[in-house]
Write a protein that holds these residues in place. Structure first.
Motif, short mmCIF file in Angstrom:
data_model
loop_
_atom_site.label_atom_id
_atom_site.label_comp_id
_atom_site.label_asym_id
_atom_site.label_seq_id
_atom_site.Cartn_x
_atom_site.Cartn_y
_atom_site.Cartn_z
N GLY A 152 -1.75 7.42 -3.33
CA GLY A 152 -1.65 6.48 -2.22
C GLY A 152 -1.96 5.06 -2.61
N ARG B 34 3.22 -6.34 3.19
CA ARG B 34 3.47 -6.68 1.80
C ARG B 34 3.05 -8.11 1.55
N GLU C 77 -0.25 2.98 -4.33
CA GLU C 77 0.88 2.03 -4.28
C GLU C 77 1.07 1.46 -2.88
N LEU C 78 0.40 2.06 -1.92
CA LEU C 78 0.53 1.56 -0.56
C LEU C 78 -0.51 0.50 -0.24
N CYS D 281 0.78 3.61 6.78
CA CYS D 281 1.62 2.99 5.76
C CYS D 281 2.42 1.85 6.35
#
Lengths: 166, 326
Positions: free
Chosen positions: A118, A95, A120-121, A90
């Motif tokens: 997972g 980003r 959203e990662l 993670c």
């Protein structure tokens, strides 16, 4: 050539194990909802364990399920090192700041991320779709096996007709 | 008689044909009937088609030449009596033509490689898939097989649909592709009910779309169809998750304890569990399960549990519980 059948077999094996483990660590009696949650939990853990590869969804599912169970030793037994590996991964995902996309696509990807464990990662949409497709395969195996089991009449041991006619 | 059966069968199709009883067999008719091989049994066309060529030609000539004769002999019935005869040869050919046309259409489509790779036909929703999907048992398409194996994800289901168009050619026309049709083929022995077809269509489209995504520049979020692809994926994932929820509820309602006899149930359901699309070909592999060492199966428990389990009645699914997870 029997990849899907192998998936189902692996899921069955894992599910038997998780069911037994869950049953030994949960106090009785339980009402229907709690039993349902336990079965669902064990089933989710089973598909994630059957995958037990390099997918984000499997590790996220294990981690999410691990939080739901109160029994720590059992969770640790199931997770092995998968949970730690996922946490490390993670942090390495960067980003993406400027994400310009059409509104429809953006909303849908956000929703898909909420569906896939997972998701959203994951920032790369291409990878998100790949993860989703892999997750779908295992979801389907889960549904098939559970449907087969549910169709068995436990009292009489006969198989109901609706499954035969599928 | 076979010819009479043939007349009767054809009369329904040809249209303005009189009934059997109105047919007056002239001498030529009876001669033909007598000369037909006795082993011709069965329905209309098989009798005709199995006739030797000479006799078939006789029929043809007979219809041509004797129409005027029949008019004189059988009066008002003459023109209509010969209709089935004359028309008999043609419908038999047209049946074959139909099938040949169908096959040729499929063959041309297969070879011609419809542009617009079908994965881009993203307008269809899950319901519409049922209308657009055509499934036929066919051999596997090696071209599609290759592209399926190129996928990066290791766990691909083997029962892929065979899309008739190639994905490699569509790089140039990818943005404008909106194919209204998805031709899919089911492998031998696969389930061809609508549900599986729609799902297979969906999966095939998604897989092809994935391939495209890999080939394109990472500006792929600008493509028109991405939203619809995501729509389908989302619907599929949601439906599967809901099914899991409902099934676990059903299992919980039937079993008074959490660890129901999964192993014994599945041991007795080996063949049908692996049925899916592979007709239980690997069911014998299920007989020996090497357990991972977490837990030793206690086969002796099974009988106790069977007596202890009692049916809780039909499981009632509460809609709010279904929505809970969503």
């Amino acid at each position: 050539m029997n990849t899907y059948n192998m998936v189902k077999q692996r899921f069955i094996k894992k599910w038997i194990n998780t069911l037994h483990m869950l049953d030994s660590s949960i106090e009785h009696p339980l009402n229907v909802t709690e039993r349902k949650n336990a079965i669902r939990l064990s089933s989710d853990l089973a598909i994630a364990a059957a995958r037990s590869g390099s997918t984000v969804w499997s590790r996220a599912l294990i981690s999410r399920s691990g939080n739901k169970t109160t029994n720590k030793p059992m969770a640790r037994r199931i997770l092995k090192k998968a949970r730690n590996r996922m946490k490390n991964r993670c942090r390495t995902l960067r980003r993406n700041g400027n994400f310009t996309a059409k509104v429809g696509v953006r909303k849908r990807t956000e929703f898909l991320k909420s569906l896939v464990p997972g998701g959203e990662l994951i920032d790369d949409k291409d990878y998100l779709i790949r993860e989703t497709l892999d997750y779908i395969v295992y979801l389907r195996a889960q549904v098939d096996v559970m449907r087969t089991v549910a169709a068995v009449d436990l009292v009489t041991g006969n198989v109901t007709n609706d499954r035969r006619n599928k | 008689m076979d010819l009479t059966q043939g007349f009767g069968a054809r009369s329904g199709v040809v249209g303005p044909v009189t009934g059997l009883e109105s047919l007056n067999f002239s001498d030529e008719f009876r001669h033909l009937v007598a000369t037909m091989p006795p082993e011709n049994t069965g329905g209309s066309f098989t009798a005709l088609l199995e006739m030797p060529v000479t006799q078939a030609m006789e029929l043809l000539h007979f219809t041509d030449s004797s129409s005027s004769q029949a008019r004189t002999v059988t009066g008002d019935i003459a023109p209509t009596t010969l209709h089935p005869f004359g028309a008999l040869t043609f419908p038999s050919n047209s049946l074959l033509l139909d099938r040949a046309a169908r096959f040729s259409v499929i063959a041309t489509e297969q070879n011609g490689n419809i542009s617009g790779e079908t994965a881009n036909s993203l307008q269809s929703n899950s319901g519409a898939n049922l209308d657009r999907v055509k499934a036929e048992p066919a051999e596997t398409d090696s071209m599609v097989e290759n592209q399926n194996q190129n996928y990066s994800s290791g766990k691909r289901k083997e029962r892929e649909k065979k899309v008739k168009s190639s994905t490699k050619k569509t790089k140039s026309s990818v943005e404008s592709d909106k194919l209204p049709y998805v031709h899919v083929r089911a492998r031998r022995g696969q389930a061809t009910d609508n549900h599986s077809l729609a799902e297979r269509a969906r999966r095939e489209k998604i897989n092809a779309r994935m391939k495209l995504l890999q080939e394109l520049v990472p500006g792929c979020d600008k493509i028109q169809g991405t939203a619809l692809v995501l729509d389908e994926i989302i619907n599929h994932v949601q439906s599967l998750q809901r099914q899991v929820e409902m099934l676990s509820m059903r299992l919980a309602a039937v079993n008074p304890r959490v660890d129901f006899n999964l192993d014994s149930i599945l041991a007795s359901e080996n063949g049908s569990l692996m049925d899916g699309s592979f007709n239980g070909e690997s069911y014998h592999q299920l007989q020996q399960w090497p357990f991972d060492g977490y837990h030793q199966p206690e086969w002796g428990r099974e009988e106790d549990h069977h007596q202890a389990n009692f049916s809780m009645g039909s499981a009632t699914l509460h809609p709010n519980q279904v929505k809970m997870e969503l």
